[in-house]
Design a protein around this motif. Structure first.
Motif, PDB file in Angstrom:
ATOM      1  N   ASN A 106       5.394  22.983  -8.651  1.00 55.92           N
ATOM      2  CA  ASN A 106       5.525  23.639  -7.352  1.00 55.92           C
ATOM      3  C   ASN A 106       4.232  24.242  -6.822  1.00 55.92           C
ATOM      4  N   LYS A 107       3.111  23.835  -7.390  1.00 52.78           N
ATOM      5  CA  LYS A 107       1.820  24.284  -6.879  1.00 52.78           C
ATOM      6  C   LYS A 107       1.056  23.085  -6.344  1.00 52.78           C
ATOM      7  N   ILE A 108       0.301  23.301  -5.277  1.00 56.17           N
ATOM      8  CA  ILE A 108      -0.520  22.217  -4.743  1.00 56.17           C
ATOM      9  C   ILE A 108      -1.523  21.804  -5.812  1.00 56.17           C
ATOM     10  N   ILE A 146      -3.390  22.369 -19.734  1.00 49.81           N
ATOM     11  CA  ILE A 146      -2.197  21.738 -19.193  1.00 49.81           C
ATOM     12  C   ILE A 146      -1.303  21.311 -20.350  1.00 49.81           C
ATOM     13  N   THR A 147      -0.040  21.634 -20.246  1.00 53.00           N
ATOM     14  CA  THR A 147       0.908  21.268 -21.294  1.00 53.00           C
ATOM     15  C   THR A 147       2.001  20.381 -20.700  1.00 53.00           C
ATOM     16  N   VAL A 148       2.644  19.640 -21.574  1.00 50.69           N
ATOM     17  CA  VAL A 148       3.763  18.793 -21.169  1.00 50.69           C
ATOM     18  C   VAL A 148       5.057  19.380 -21.747  1.00 50.69           C
ATOM     19  N   PRO A 149       6.205  19.121 -21.132  1.00 53.69           N
ATOM     20  CA  PRO A 149       6.400  18.221 -19.992  1.00 53.69           C
ATOM     21  C   PRO A 149       5.818  18.791 -18.697  1.00 53.69           C
ATOM     22  N   LEU A 150       5.377  17.874 -17.852  1.00 52.58           N
ATOM     23  CA  LEU A 150       4.730  18.237 -16.592  1.00 52.58           C
ATOM     24  C   LEU A 150       5.561  17.668 -15.452  1.00 52.58           C
ATOM     25  N   ARG A 151       6.073  18.548 -14.610  1.00 51.89           N
ATOM     26  CA  ARG A 151       6.902  18.107 -13.494  1.00 51.89           C
ATOM     27  C   ARG A 151       6.047  17.947 -12.238  1.00 51.89           C
ATOM     28  N   ILE A 152       6.194  16.797 -11.600  1.00 51.34           N
ATOM     29  CA  ILE A 152       5.370  16.452 -10.440  1.00 51.34           C
ATOM     30  C   ILE A 152       6.265  16.073  -9.266  1.00 51.34           C
ATOM     31  N   GLU A 153       5.906  16.578  -8.101  1.00 50.52           N
ATOM     32  CA  GLU A 153       6.519  16.146  -6.851  1.00 50.52           C
ATOM     33  C   GLU A 153       5.430  15.522  -5.990  1.00 50.52           C
ATOM     34  N   TYR A 154       5.687  14.316  -5.495  1.00 51.22           N
ATOM     35  CA  TYR A 154       4.697  13.698  -4.607  1.00 51.22           C
ATOM     36  C   TYR A 154       5.374  13.197  -3.340  1.00 51.22           C
ATOM     37  N   LYS A 155       4.598  13.150  -2.268  1.00 50.79           N
ATOM     38  CA  LYS A 155       5.079  12.705  -0.964  1.00 50.79           C
ATOM     39  C   LYS A 155       4.204  11.567  -0.472  1.00 50.79           C
ATOM     40  N   GLU A 192      -5.240   4.796  -9.066  1.00 44.30           N
ATOM     41  CA  GLU A 192      -6.165   5.856  -8.667  1.00 44.30           C
ATOM     42  C   GLU A 192      -6.106   6.958  -9.712  1.00 44.30           C
ATOM     43  N   LYS A 193      -7.247   7.578  -9.956  1.00 41.86           N
ATOM     44  CA  LYS A 193      -7.317   8.630 -10.970  1.00 41.86           C
ATOM     45  C   LYS A 193      -7.848   9.905 -10.322  1.00 41.86           C
ATOM     46  N   PHE A 194      -7.067  10.993 -10.409  1.00 39.19           N
ATOM     47  CA  PHE A 194      -7.431  12.268  -9.814  1.00 39.19           C
ATOM     48  C   PHE A 194      -7.764  13.273 -10.903  1.00 39.19           C
ATOM     49  N   GLU A 195      -8.956  13.854 -10.834  1.00 42.56           N
ATOM     50  CA  GLU A 195      -9.337  14.865 -11.826  1.00 42.56           C
ATOM     51  C   GLU A 195      -8.710  16.205 -11.483  1.00 42.56           C
ATOM     52  N   LEU A 196      -8.150  16.857 -12.492  1.00 44.34           N
ATOM     53  CA  LEU A 196      -7.535  18.165 -12.317  1.00 44.34           C
ATOM     54  C   LEU A 196      -8.534  19.256 -12.663  1.00 44.34           C
ATOM     55  N   GLU A 197      -8.511  20.326 -11.892  1.00 45.60           N
ATOM     56  CA  GLU A 197      -9.414  21.443 -12.171  1.00 45.60           C
ATOM     57  C   GLU A 197      -8.884  22.323 -13.299  1.00 45.60           C
ATOM     58  N   GLU A 198      -7.563  22.306 -13.493  1.00 44.39           N
ATOM     59  CA  GLU A 198      -6.980  23.111 -14.559  1.00 44.39           C
ATOM     60  C   GLU A 198      -7.439  22.596 -15.926  1.00 44.39           C
ATOM     61  N   LYS A 199      -7.701  23.513 -16.840  1.00 43.17           N
ATOM     62  CA  LYS A 199      -8.210  23.138 -18.164  1.00 43.17           C
ATOM     63  C   LYS A 199      -7.153  23.222 -19.256  1.00 43.17           C
ATOM     64  N   PHE A 239       0.846  -1.184   0.000  1.00 39.34           N
ATOM     65  CA  PHE A 239       0.000   0.000   0.000  1.00 39.34           C
ATOM     66  C   PHE A 239       0.886   1.241   0.000  1.00 39.34           C
ATOM     67  N   VAL A 240       0.481   2.261  -0.765  1.00 40.55           N
ATOM     68  CA  VAL A 240       1.213   3.522  -0.804  1.00 40.55           C
ATOM     69  C   VAL A 240       0.270   4.631  -0.351  1.00 40.55           C
ATOM     70  N   SER A 241       0.631   5.309   0.739  1.00 38.80           N
ATOM     71  CA  SER A 241      -0.216   6.374   1.305  1.00 38.80           C
ATOM     72  C   SER A 241       0.302   7.728   0.840  1.00 38.80           C
ATOM     73  N   LEU A 242      -0.336   8.282  -0.184  1.00 38.03           N
ATOM     74  CA  LEU A 242       0.020   9.608  -0.687  1.00 38.03           C
ATOM     75  C   LEU A 242      -0.533  10.678   0.247  1.00 38.03           C
ATOM     76  N   ILE A 243       0.260  11.718   0.509  1.00 40.88           N
ATOM     77  CA  ILE A 243      -0.223  12.796   1.363  1.00 40.88           C
ATOM     78  C   ILE A 243      -0.184  14.151   0.665  1.00 40.88           C
ATOM     79  N   ASN A 244       0.560  14.237  -0.428  1.00 41.28           N
ATOM     80  CA  ASN A 244       0.675  15.532  -1.092  1.00 41.28           C
ATOM     81  C   ASN A 244       1.154  15.334  -2.516  1.00 41.28           C
ATOM     82  N   ILE A 245       0.558  16.076  -3.452  1.00 44.75           N
ATOM     83  CA  ILE A 245       0.994  16.060  -4.848  1.00 44.75           C
ATOM     84  C   ILE A 245       1.111  17.508  -5.313  1.00 44.75           C
ATOM     85  N   LYS A 246       2.226  17.842  -5.932  1.00 47.94           N
ATOM     86  CA  LYS A 246       2.425  19.185  -6.465  1.00 47.94           C
ATOM     87  C   LYS A 246       2.718  19.118  -7.951  1.00 47.94           C
ATOM     88  N   ILE A 247       2.174  20.077  -8.697  1.00 42.88           N
ATOM     89  CA  ILE A 247       2.488  20.237 -10.116  1.00 42.88           C
ATOM     90  C   ILE A 247       3.159  21.589 -10.295  1.00 42.88           C
TER      91      ILE A 247
END
Length: 229
Positions: free
Chosen positions: A171-173, A198-207, A189-196, A161-169
């Motif tokens: 450097n933004k929450i 979005i371009t790549v490359p997309l840098r993500i930091e997760y904890k 798991e699939k998370f819907e983004l509110e942003e309409k 099991f992996v317990s995610l607590i924070n995801i940033k795109i």
């Protein structure tokens, strides 16, 4: 108007329990940080927070299930595995419940509260390969575009099991309809983004939370968008 500050006096040492399958029992320390005695009831459930302890069947026995802790004292709670067959190719998850019942207050015009804490209990088969932290590091991330919406898809190919607590795109929450949560073994798991836009490359930091209750941080980059009809 009478107001009264309340707080839980009973605290557990640790944020999660890892029960190795080759062990018959494990234990957790429970402390009363207050100055007055408290009655404590404990039980384990399979994830249904509303279910009564009397109607729950789990492969564990707690000793003692009900006890009193005097102020500034501690109690060792033993968790004993009964031997029920559980999956041997992945972790199983249960929840340890600690219900604090404060002593009766004989004063008038006072409210009394009970406090309930829950922590995760992971049953880990001895035969699992690699280490649990590898599950955190090896999550698979992809960006989906479906029905004019963007989603982050997180795939867990590990038996942990992996317990995610924070995801940033960038450097933004991350703005999502679903908060980061626990990703079960061999699922996604699939998370819907509110942003309409979005371009790549997309840098993500997760904890994510590791076995010791600490935080493991990982940075990845997504270079393409998967379009789903």
């Amino acid at each position: 108007m009478l107001t009264q500050q309340t707080h839980a006096a009973i605290v557990m040492k640790g944020t999660r329990i890892i029960f190795q399958s080759n062990e018959q029992e494990t234990s957790i320390e429970i402390n009363n940080k207050g100055t007055v005695p408290s009655l404590v009831q404990t039980w384990i459930d399979r994830g249904n927070i509303e279910k009564s302890p009397t109607n729950i069947q789990v492969p564990f026995v707690l000793s003692p299930p009900i006890f009193r802790i005097d102020g500034n004292k501690r109690q060792i709670l033993r968790i004993i595995y009964t031997g029920e067959k559980l999956p041997d190719d992945r972790e199983s998850i249960f929840w340890l419940n600690i219900l604090e019942i404060p002593p009766k207050n004989n004063e008038n015009n006072t409210l009394q509260f009970t406090y309930r804490s829950r922590i995760k209990l992971f049953f880990r088969p001895e035969s699992l390969p690699a280490a649990a932290n590898d599950g955190i590091k090896n999550l698979g991330w992809s960006l989906l575009h479906e029905n004019n919406k963007y989603f982050l898809d997180v795939k867990n190919t590990s038996p942990f099991f992996v317990s995610l607590i924070n995801i940033k795109i960038e450097n933004k929450i991350l703005s999502t309809e679903a908060k980061p949560s626990m990703v079960a073994p061999f699922t996604n798991e699939k998370f819907e983004l509110e942003e309409k836009n979005i371009t790549v490359p997309l840098r993500i930091e997760y904890k994510a939370v590791n076995d010791f209750g600490g935080i493991t941080t990982k940075n990845i980059e997504i270079n393409e968008v998967r379009k789903i009809p």
